[in-house]
Design a protein around this motif. Structure first.
Motif, short mmCIF file in Angstrom:
data_model
loop_
_atom_site.label_atom_id
_atom_site.label_comp_id
_atom_site.label_asym_id
_atom_site.label_seq_id
_atom_site.Cartn_x
_atom_site.Cartn_y
_atom_site.Cartn_z
N LYS A 1 0.14 -1.03 -1.87
CA LYS A 1 1.09 0.04 -2.20
C LYS A 1 1.19 0.24 -3.71
CE LYS A 1 2.25 1.32 1.90
NZ LYS A 1 1.96 2.69 2.38
N LEU A 2 1.13 -0.84 -4.47
CA LEU A 2 1.15 -0.72 -5.92
C LEU A 2 -0.08 0.02 -6.43
CD1 LEU A 2 2.44 -4.28 -6.92
CD2 LEU A 2 3.67 -2.11 -7.21
N SER A 3 -1.23 -0.30 -5.85
CA SER A 3 -2.46 0.40 -6.23
C SER A 3 -2.39 1.88 -5.90
CB SER A 3 -3.67 -0.24 -5.53
OG SER A 3 -3.86 -1.58 -5.95
N GLU A 4 -1.82 2.20 -4.74
CA GLU A 4 -1.66 3.61 -4.35
C GLU A 4 -0.75 4.35 -5.32
OE1 GLU A 4 -0.27 3.86 -0.36
OE2 GLU A 4 -1.96 2.75 0.48
N ALA A 5 0.29 3.69 -5.79
CA ALA A 5 1.23 4.33 -6.71
C ALA A 5 0.55 4.72 -8.01
CB ALA A 5 2.41 3.40 -6.98
N VAL A 6 -0.36 3.87 -8.48
CA VAL A 6 -1.04 4.14 -9.75
C VAL A 6 -1.90 5.39 -9.67
CG1 VAL A 6 -2.76 3.25 -11.38
CG2 VAL A 6 -1.00 1.73 -10.47
N VAL A 7 -2.56 5.61 -8.55
CA VAL A 7 -3.49 6.73 -8.41
C VAL A 7 -2.86 7.95 -7.75
CG1 VAL A 7 -5.48 5.21 -8.33
CG2 VAL A 7 -4.39 5.90 -6.20
N SER A 8 -1.57 7.87 -7.43
CA SER A 8 -0.95 8.96 -6.68
C SER A 8 -0.83 10.25 -7.48
CB SER A 8 0.45 8.53 -6.21
OG SER A 8 1.29 8.26 -7.32
N ALA B 1 11.55 11.09 -3.73
CA ALA B 1 11.78 10.63 -2.37
C ALA B 1 11.73 9.11 -2.39
CB ALA B 1 10.73 11.19 -1.42
N TYR B 2 12.27 8.50 -1.34
CA TYR B 2 12.17 7.05 -1.21
C TYR B 2 10.82 6.77 -0.58
CZ TYR B 2 14.12 2.34 -0.54
OH TYR B 2 14.38 0.98 -0.61
N ASP B 3 9.80 6.59 -1.44
CA ASP B 3 8.41 6.57 -1.00
C ASP B 3 8.04 5.33 -0.17
OD1 ASP B 3 7.91 8.97 -2.35
OD2 ASP B 3 7.64 7.89 -4.24
N PHE B 4 8.62 4.19 -0.51
CA PHE B 4 8.22 2.96 0.19
C PHE B 4 9.30 1.90 0.05
CE2 PHE B 4 6.20 -1.28 0.06
CZ PHE B 4 5.63 -1.29 1.33
N TYR B 5 9.50 1.16 1.13
CA TYR B 5 10.40 0.01 1.11
C TYR B 5 9.83 -1.10 1.97
CZ TYR B 5 14.22 -3.09 2.40
OH TYR B 5 14.99 -4.20 2.64
N HIS C 1 1.86 -9.83 3.99
CA HIS C 1 2.87 -9.04 3.29
C HIS C 1 2.47 -8.85 1.83
CE1 HIS C 1 6.96 -7.56 2.45
NE2 HIS C 1 6.98 -8.37 1.41
N HIS C 2 2.00 -9.91 1.20
CA HIS C 2 1.58 -9.86 -0.19
C HIS C 2 0.46 -8.83 -0.39
CE1 HIS C 2 0.97 -11.60 -4.23
NE2 HIS C 2 -0.31 -11.45 -3.99
N GLN C 3 -0.53 -8.84 0.49
CA GLN C 3 -1.64 -7.91 0.37
C GLN C 3 -1.19 -6.46 0.60
OE1 GLN C 3 -4.67 -8.62 -0.72
NE2 GLN C 3 -4.07 -10.78 -0.93
N MET C 4 -0.24 -6.27 1.51
CA MET C 4 0.28 -4.93 1.74
C MET C 4 0.97 -4.38 0.49
SD MET C 4 3.18 -3.57 4.43
CE MET C 4 4.47 -4.46 3.55
N LEU C 5 1.75 -5.22 -0.18
CA LEU C 5 2.45 -4.78 -1.39
C LEU C 5 1.46 -4.46 -2.51
CD1 LEU C 5 5.60 -7.09 -1.61
CD2 LEU C 5 5.23 -4.99 -0.30
N LEU C 6 0.42 -5.26 -2.63
CA LEU C 6 -0.61 -4.97 -3.63
C LEU C 6 -1.26 -3.61 -3.36
CD1 LEU C 6 -2.39 -8.43 -4.00
CD2 LEU C 6 -1.01 -7.28 -5.74
N VAL D 1 9.23 -11.94 -1.63
CA VAL D 1 9.25 -10.78 -2.51
C VAL D 1 9.27 -9.50 -1.68
CG1 VAL D 1 6.73 -10.76 -2.71
CG2 VAL D 1 8.11 -9.62 -4.46
N GLY D 2 10.06 -8.53 -2.14
CA GLY D 2 10.11 -7.21 -1.52
C GLY D 2 9.80 -6.15 -2.55
N LEU D 3 9.58 -4.92 -2.10
CA LEU D 3 9.17 -3.85 -3.01
C LEU D 3 9.77 -2.52 -2.57
CD1 LEU D 3 7.30 -2.78 -5.35
CD2 LEU D 3 5.53 -2.49 -3.59
N SER D 4 10.27 -1.77 -3.53
CA SER D 4 10.68 -0.38 -3.31
C SER D 4 10.02 0.51 -4.34
CB SER D 4 12.21 -0.24 -3.42
OG SER D 4 12.87 -0.85 -2.34
#
Length: 309
Positions: free
Chosen positions: A157-164, A137-141, A150-155, A129-132
């Protein structure tokens, strides 16, 4: 366990992975078994380990008992690659919530939890699985991988997006979908989470970018995320209100009932046009009403995965 206790009252997730796991388990528990046979890669049997094979699936407990190397075989093993694309513009943080709960998610939190739930299934099936994440801006890829790290890193980034809580970040869907399409070279199942509200490009440009994602035989699913009660039905009381475009700052003062019928007609036509265009370009369209839960997202994944592999 109370799922609401797993959400940060300030608007973010305390344990996104745990919550995603429970969303998936709830979905599986209510799902008829036979149409989705082989959903998870269940352990089937052992086979003798041959020198040169990957050591990833060696059963070390059995080795301790028998002093011989065996690997686990599974009912279903695929090389599915999935890329999740999340629109994190300011409009995705509507509606504003004082205290986030499982029954009170804004579009960003809903999409992040949906992505995390899909990731949980992909992880169980050992798929990559990958994530953008994009806004103005292109915030994360991150490319498609299947490791736990890798899985924990994506989780994260998703958490950061919610509170950004981005400040007036306009959606630049057209530009960044093209960039993402250039990065994904191997055939993949691509899920796009967006509310399709944008101010900088015409609809033709957005669908041009979505068609770019179809290149190299990718399968594209558009999850159209919106609050149906507010954003389509315009369900507001008739007291005077100021309606503000949170991406441009423009506003208008009015009574909701004065424009409700015209609003419903205009937005309804826009949404129907999105569906028609998706059908025209063979892009799977899924209505993702944030008040209706995650079953439509997970059901779509199950169906599309079977078609893809």
């Amino acid at each position: 366990m109370d799922l609401q206790l797993e959400l940060n009252k300030a608007g973010g997730f305390k344990n996104l992975e745990l919550l995603a796991k429970q969303v998936v388990e709830g979905f599986i528990a209510g799902m008829h078994k036979s149409p989705f046979h082989g959903f998870s890669a269940e352990f089937a049997e052992h086979k003798i380990y041959n020198q040169g094979e990957s050591t990833k699936h060696i059963d070390w407990k059995l080795y301790a008992k028998t002093d011989r190397l065996y690997t686990k075989r599974y009912d279903e093993e695929t090389n599915l690659r999935c890329h999740l694309i999340l629109d994190n513009s300011t409009s995705m943080h509507y509606p504003q919530t004082i205290a986030t709960s499982i029954d009170n998610l804004n579009k960003s939190a809903f999409s992040a939890l949906a992505c995390a739930s899909l990731m949980h299934i992909l992880k169980k099936q050992r798929d990559a699985v990958g994530l953008s994440i994009y806004s103005d801006a292109y915030d994360f890829y991150a490319p498609e991988k299947g490791s736990e790290r890798h899985h924990q890193m994506l989780l994260g980034k998703l958490s950061e997006a919610v509170v950004s809580k981005p400040n007036s970040k306009r959606t630049d869907t057209y530009t960044y979908l093209h960039q993402i399409a250039e990065k994904i070279h191997r055939r993949s199942l691509i899920f796009v989470f967006t509310d399709m509200f944008q101010t900088t490009q015409e609809d033709d440009k957005i669908f041009e970018a979505l068609r770019h994602l179809k290149h190299n035989k990718h399968e594209v699913v558009l999850f159209h995320v919106f609050d149906k009660g507010k954003e389509l039905m315009f369900d507001f009381d008739n007291r005077p209100k100021r309606f503000i475009d949170i991406e441009t700052g423009e506003h208008i003062n009015l009574y909701a009932d004065n424009i409700k019928q015209n609003y419903q007609e205009a937005v309804g036509n826009y949404f129907n046009n999105i569906k028609l265009r998706c059908g025209q370009y063979r892009i799977k369209y899924v209505e993702a009403d944030i008040s209706k839960g995650f079953n439509p997202i997970l059901s779509t994944y199950m169906i599309e995965r079977q078609k893809f592999v």
